[in-house]
Design a protein around this motif. Sequence first.
Motif, PDB file in Angstrom:
ATOM      1  N   ALA A 170       0.830  -1.213   0.000  1.00 20.42           N
ATOM      2  CA  ALA A 170       0.000   0.000   0.000  1.00 20.42           C
ATOM      3  C   ALA A 170       0.862   1.260   0.000  1.00 20.42           C
ATOM      4  O   ALA A 170       0.554   2.244  -0.682  1.00 20.42           O
ATOM      5  N   LEU A 171       1.955   1.223   0.786  1.00 20.10           N
ATOM      6  CA  LEU A 171       2.854   2.381   0.813  1.00 20.10           C
ATOM      7  C   LEU A 171       3.502   2.610  -0.556  1.00 20.10           C
ATOM      8  O   LEU A 171       3.651   3.749  -1.005  1.00 20.10           O
ATOM      9  N   VAL A 172       3.885   1.512  -1.213  1.00 21.13           N
ATOM     10  CA  VAL A 172       4.470   1.632  -2.549  1.00 21.13           C
ATOM     11  C   VAL A 172       3.464   2.235  -3.523  1.00 21.13           C
ATOM     12  O   VAL A 172       3.804   3.096  -4.342  1.00 21.13           O
ATOM     13  N   TYR A 173       2.212   1.805  -3.407  1.00 22.42           N
ATOM     14  CA  TYR A 173       1.175   2.363  -4.277  1.00 22.42           C
ATOM     15  C   TYR A 173       0.960   3.854  -4.003  1.00 22.42           C
ATOM     16  O   TYR A 173       0.681   4.635  -4.918  1.00 22.42           O
ATOM     17  N   ALA A 174       1.061   4.266  -2.746  1.00 24.98           N
ATOM     18  CA  ALA A 174       0.893   5.686  -2.402  1.00 24.98           C
ATOM     19  C   ALA A 174       2.007   6.525  -3.043  1.00 24.98           C
ATOM     20  O   ALA A 174       1.759   7.570  -3.647  1.00 24.98           O
ATOM     21  N   VAL A 175       3.269   6.041  -2.925  1.00 25.88           N
ATOM     22  CA  VAL A 175       4.383   6.756  -3.548  1.00 25.88           C
ATOM     23  C   VAL A 175       4.215   6.776  -5.065  1.00 25.88           C
ATOM     24  O   VAL A 175       4.460   7.795  -5.735  1.00 25.88           O
ATOM     25  N   LEU A 176       3.768   5.651  -5.605  1.00 28.09           N
ATOM     26  CA  LEU A 176       3.529   5.546  -7.045  1.00 28.09           C
ATOM     27  C   LEU A 176       2.526   6.597  -7.514  1.00 28.09           C
ATOM     28  O   LEU A 176       2.751   7.315  -8.490  1.00 28.09           O
ATOM     29  N   SER A 177       1.422   6.705  -6.790  1.00 27.08           N
ATOM     30  CA  SER A 177       0.361   7.629  -7.176  1.00 27.08           C
ATOM     31  C   SER A 177       0.806   9.083  -7.084  1.00 27.08           C
ATOM     32  O   SER A 177       0.635   9.867  -8.023  1.00 27.08           O
ATOM     33  N   TYR A 178       1.414   9.458  -5.944  1.00 31.29           N
ATOM     34  CA  TYR A 178       1.809  10.848  -5.766  1.00 31.29           C
ATOM     35  C   TYR A 178       3.005  11.206  -6.647  1.00 31.29           C
ATOM     36  O   TYR A 178       3.136  12.352  -7.087  1.00 31.29           O
ATOM     37  N   GLY A 179       3.887  10.238  -6.905  1.00 35.30           N
ATOM     38  CA  GLY A 179       4.998  10.497  -7.810  1.00 35.30           C
ATOM     39  C   GLY A 179       4.500  10.844  -9.202  1.00 35.30           C
ATOM     40  O   GLY A 179       4.996  11.779  -9.850  1.00 35.30           O
ATOM     41  N   PHE A 180       3.497  10.093  -9.679  1.00 30.67           N
ATOM     42  CA  PHE A 180       2.944  10.383 -10.999  1.00 30.67           C
ATOM     43  C   PHE A 180       2.245  11.741 -11.012  1.00 30.67           C
ATOM     44  O   PHE A 180       2.435  12.551 -11.933  1.00 30.67           O
ATOM     45  N   ARG A 181       1.464  11.995  -9.972  1.00 31.26           N
ATOM     46  CA  ARG A 181       0.677  13.236  -9.935  1.00 31.26           C
ATOM     47  C   ARG A 181       1.571  14.469  -9.951  1.00 31.26           C
ATOM     48  O   ARG A 181       1.413  15.373 -10.788  1.00 31.26           O
ATOM     49  N   PHE A 182       2.522  14.524  -9.033  1.00 33.24           N
ATOM     50  CA  PHE A 182       3.345  15.731  -8.927  1.00 33.24           C
ATOM     51  C   PHE A 182       4.429  15.772  -9.998  1.00 33.24           C
ATOM     52  O   PHE A 182       4.864  16.861 -10.408  1.00 33.24           O
ATOM     53  N   GLY A 183       4.874  14.609 -10.471  1.00 33.90           N
ATOM     54  CA  GLY A 183       5.825  14.593 -11.573  1.00 33.90           C
ATOM     55  C   GLY A 183       5.207  15.129 -12.852  1.00 33.90           C
ATOM     56  O   GLY A 183       5.819  15.915 -13.585  1.00 33.90           O
ATOM     57  N   ALA A 184       3.965  14.691 -13.131  1.00 31.93           N
ATOM     58  CA  ALA A 184       3.269  15.187 -14.319  1.00 31.93           C
ATOM     59  C   ALA A 184       3.002  16.688 -14.205  1.00 31.93           C
ATOM     60  O   ALA A 184       3.102  17.423 -15.197  1.00 31.93           O
ATOM     61  N   LYS A 185       2.707  17.139 -12.998  1.00 34.60           N
ATOM     62  CA  LYS A 185       2.457  18.569 -12.791  1.00 34.60           C
ATOM     63  C   LYS A 185       3.711  19.393 -13.086  1.00 34.60           C
ATOM     64  O   LYS A 185       3.649  20.425 -13.774  1.00 34.60           O
ATOM     65  N   ALA A 186       4.855  18.926 -12.584  1.00 30.26           N
ATOM     66  CA  ALA A 186       6.110  19.649 -12.829  1.00 30.26           C
ATOM     67  C   ALA A 186       6.465  19.633 -14.312  1.00 30.26           C
ATOM     68  O   ALA A 186       6.903  20.644 -14.877  1.00 30.26           O
ATOM     69  N   GLY A 187       6.274  18.482 -14.959  1.00 32.69           N
ATOM     70  CA  GLY A 187       6.579  18.389 -16.385  1.00 32.69           C
ATOM     71  C   GLY A 187       5.683  19.272 -17.219  1.00 32.69           C
ATOM     72  O   GLY A 187       6.145  19.945 -18.156  1.00 32.69           O
ATOM     73  N   GLU A 188       4.410  19.301 -16.896  1.00 33.72           N
ATOM     74  CA  GLU A 188       3.475  20.148 -17.644  1.00 33.72           C
ATOM     75  C   GLU A 188       3.783  21.624 -17.433  1.00 33.72           C
ATOM     76  O   GLU A 188       3.705  22.432 -18.368  1.00 33.72           O
ATOM     77  N   ARG A 189       4.161  21.979 -16.205  1.00 31.19           N
ATOM     78  CA  ARG A 189       4.526  23.379 -15.939  1.00 31.19           C
ATOM     79  C   ARG A 189       5.764  23.775 -16.738  1.00 31.19           C
ATOM     80  O   ARG A 189       5.836  24.876 -17.302  1.00 31.19           O
ATOM     81  N   ALA A 190       6.746  22.875 -16.819  1.00 30.22           N
ATOM     82  CA  ALA A 190       7.946  23.151 -17.609  1.00 30.22           C
ATOM     83  C   ALA A 190       7.604  23.313 -19.085  1.00 30.22           C
ATOM     84  O   ALA A 190       8.153  24.182 -19.774  1.00 30.22           O
TER      85      ALA A 190
END
Length: 563
Positions: free
Chosen positions: A67-87
């Motif tokens: 479950a912890l791995v899934y949480a990191v997976l989810s938030y990593g995708f969310r905030f990573g995509a946000k940073a990439g889109e902002r760039a």
Amino acid sequence: MGADTSGRDVIRRAVRGQRGDVVAGSLLGSAHQLCEALVPVLIGVVVDRAVARPDAGALGAWLVVLALVYAVLSYGFRFGAKAGERAAEQAGHELRMDLVRRILAPRGGAEAGRPPGALVNVATEDARRVGAFNMALTMGVAAVVGAVAGAVLLLRASVPLGLLVLLGAPALMALGHFLARPLEARSEAEQERAADASGVAADLVAGVRVLKGLRAEAAAVARYRGTSQGARAASVRAARAAALQTGLMLTLTGLFIALVALVGARLVLSDSIGLGALVSAVGLALFLPGPVATLAWVGAELAKARASATRIAQVLSSPGEVAGGTAEPALPTVGEVRLRALAHDGLRDLDLTVRAGEHLGVVVTDPAHAAALLHCLARRRDPDAGVVELDGVPLAELAPEALRAAVLVADHDAQLFDGTLLENVTAAAPEGTDPRAAMEAAAVDEVASAVDGGVDGRIGERGSALSGGQRQRVALARALAAGRGVLVVHDPTTAVDAATEARIAAGVRRHREGRTTVLVTSSPALLAATDRVVLIDGGALAAEGAHDELVRDHPVYRSVVLT
């Protein structure tokens, strides 16, 4: 960016300018991919330690870890995509601003050979494509991390499977880059065709009234249809290339994964790996197509970005119409303009001094010679021979920005912009300028009374809500409100009635009192309000004097001004 800007320079700058977001997006995306790769491994561990040998406590503990791995997976995708889109968005915005600054640069030249629609296409779609590469780059880095992590985990489970993936993945990446080359060429052709279509559309919209008056709608539609069909065909060819590349990569990826599964099955049958390792291997085999497919997509995005970056670089590195000087004029500008032996496009050996603060009329018998004179005074072109000086300094030695701040040449066909009447008048005015005096001098107060909303009423694209005479008055008011030390105006009242023209002549004289003003015109009302008039006939100075004297004594002048 300098005159030698290349497509690579454009992409490099787009990435470096957003380095923080690109790095953050890559790291967060990599965390997401690592967790994706860990999920099948953890499931294999659960199978070995809590299912094959039932253990409720171990099962619960490993499920918490999962479950912890899934949480990191989810938030990593969310905030990573946000940073990439902002760039991506910020890089696209900065490229658009660079393009606008280059197009509007005082040295000019960026618009040469390019219709307005083509420049708009470069500043919008091409800038978006180059900016979008930042997003593709973050996803590409994450995909590489995911592919390597999957390979390492497979290597720990089975050396043959790990080696197969480590050797096969780079080969697939190289093949994807090779397959992207046709797409790059076709993407550039697509953008060129799209820019041509945009340019034709802009021309047709701008001239719609003329087309209707000439009843040439059918010819205009046929012209646009042909251009649009060419753009559509280029887009279809680019889409086919993209589809072919994607299809081939998916096919090759599928064959590669099938090979991994086949090798894994043989290892299971030979008892080289256990049940949990089998589950992990199958899960990793299913996971790996994702990063590999992403890498193929990144290759396609890079091909598009490189094609667009080349077009952007061509605009940014366009040579200026004239070479820029570095000198600054004396401030405040005295306003003495001197032409010494000027020769350019039909003008020959022209010697003329416009005294500081003088209100000078210039009558030119040949419109081409008038255009040549305006080009030299505005320094859109350097003369073939001779020199133009401002307060004793040759224009060629002045920095273009400084020259534009001291001298304004208002063309006869000056364009208005979509916005309010007041916004158009104050577009070039220094901050804090009260535009009312300029508006009164150009009789724009009468225009305001006829516009719904007055000075705050919108006048439509290119002033389409106004008549020809009203547009001329607004353009003249804008030139007057700019407050330049030297103002050159070309035929500002050709569509204005006689009574209004007389009022404007007196208003301009009053508003520009003490500042150098040159009126290139054949209007008797404007010429009568000047201090002196010069006649240029056959490209040379033919006569000078007061308006009334020239009308009485010079037949050529009389025929030009009174007929």
